[in-house]
Design an enzyme around this catalytic site. Structure first.
Site, PDB file in Angstrom:
ATOM      1  N   ALA A 123       0.752  -1.128  -0.095  1.00  0.00           N
ATOM      2  CA  ALA A 123      -0.029  -0.108   0.047  1.00  0.00           C
ATOM      3  C   ALA A 123       0.981   1.269  -0.074  1.00  0.00           C
ATOM      4  CB  ALA A 123      -0.779  -0.010   1.111  1.00  0.00           C
ATOM      5  N   SER A 126      -1.003   8.132  -0.531  1.00  0.00           N
ATOM      6  CA  SER A 126      -1.012   8.771  -1.977  1.00  0.00           C
ATOM      7  C   SER A 126      -0.656  10.345  -1.731  1.00  0.00           C
ATOM      8  CB  SER A 126      -2.757   9.096  -2.074  1.00  0.00           C
ATOM      9  OG  SER A 126      -3.305   8.177  -2.099  1.00  0.00           O
ATOM     10  N   ASP A 218     -14.256  -5.365   4.202  1.00  0.00           N
ATOM     11  CA  ASP A 218     -14.004  -5.395   2.933  1.00  0.00           C
ATOM     12  C   ASP A 218     -14.738  -4.024   2.370  1.00  0.00           C
ATOM     13  OD1 ASP A 218     -14.033  -5.496   0.181  1.00  0.00           O
ATOM     14  OD2 ASP A 218     -14.637  -7.487  -0.038  1.00  0.00           O
TER      15      ASP A 218
END
Ligand code: SAH
Length: 303
Positions: A123, A126, A218
């Site tokens: 991961a 950003s 999820d």
């Protein structure tokens, strides 16, 4: 069969340097059905905006990279000021929130570069300009709401919370009656987000007060907060590229509400961010914003 977003929208929004967030590419209302197309899990990691094709007058990829470098700083304040000066951050409220959250608590390396950084488990946190764009698009739906309404409000969902950085920034904007829930499908990243927020006294206060919460789940199924069943989300941020606009997300979006979601394009070789609005009557409209590269929204890895 609903039209694929690409078929029904005109043009891309801006890329770096012209962060206008204009109404360009506004689509006609769509039925509430969602585009369904192939999943692409091939993008490794790169989470900034991409340039348009060479046939357009938008900046080239090289120019984008240069702009990102120009926005980098040696401190959080400098990074934020540089993004402001370069037009990558335009809203004063959002700027204020960015100044309150030290990216060094979230990015283990080069925290003040305007670039994505690895955080483990494949991961990435950003790039700051990407976070700025996401928050500015969602802002009308993350501002504190009027005192007389039910609590918590606004309710904001951050799917793929990763480092926890954006979850924290959003919590600075929702006000004392608001709620921001970060959802991760990797337990270690759920814990990382919470740990990172807890690095500052302010973050600990937000956690203690329950304004920020991190959950494991999820994200394609959205999230139902225990004790708040039936409550919808005023804003949904999705921090990983979805194969489609997953129906539970659309279903859990409030009327009115807004979702910022990167979605794989048809064929799965590229992605665009979509801004999806549900109005007070429940009518859904979608707007294609710009090309991006995000990690995919997937099944959790098996241990
Ligand atoms: N907003 C985060 C981005 C992290 S990268 C940040 O800037 O720090 C994308 C994240 O999405 C990863 O942490 C990944 O674990 C998470 N993710 C991918 N698929 C998911 C899913 N189905 N449900 C929840 N999280 C998911």
């Amino acid at each position: 069969m609903p039209p694929h977003p690409r078929a029904s929208c005109t043009g891309l929004n801006s890329v770096l340097g012209s962060n206008t967030h204009s109404a360009q590419g506004v689509c006609p209302a769509f039925s509430g059905q969602v585009p369904l197309h192939r999943v692409n899990h091939q993008h490794p990691r790169c989470y900034g905006r991409l340039s348009r094709s060479r046939a357009t007058s938008s900046p080239s990829y090289l120019e984008i990279v240069k702009m990102a470098w120009r926005s980098s700083g040696t401190s959080n304040a400098e990074l934020v000021e540089n993004m402001w000066r370069n037009g990558l951050l335009k809203n004063a409220e959002v700027k204020e929130a960015f100044l309150k959250v030290d990216r060094a608590h979230y990015a283990p390396s080069f925290p003040y570069d305007d670039s994505p950084q690895p955080i483990g488990h494949a991961a990435t946190i950003s790039a700051p300009h990407m976070h700025a764009s996401a928050v500015e698009h969602l802002l009308p739906y993350v501002r504190p709401t009027d005192e007389s309404g039910p609590r918590p409000a606004p309710r904001v969902l951050d799917i793929g919370s990763g480092s926890g950085y954006l979850t924290h920034v959003l919590a600075e904007l929702v006000g004392p009656r608001g709620l921001v829930v970060g959802v991760e499908h990797i337990v270690e990243l759920r814990d990382l987000g919470e740990k990172n927020v807890g690095k500052s006294e302010r973050g600990r206060e937000l956690l203690r007060g329950g304004r920020v919460r991190f959950r494991v789940g999820d994200g394609r199924k959205g999230w139902v907060e225990p004790g708040e069943e039936g409550s919808k989300w005023d804003a949904i941020h999705v921090g990983a590229a979805a194969a489609e606009v997953h129906p539970p997300l659309l279903e859990q979006l409030n009327s009115p509400g807004r979702m910022f979601i990167p979605v794989d394009d048809e064929g799965g070789w590229s992605q665009h961010v979509w801004c999806i609005d549900k109005d007070a009557e429940g009518k859904v409209t979608q707007k294609k914003l710009f090309g991006v590269r995000y990690v995919p929204l997937t099944d959790a890895p098996r241990h």
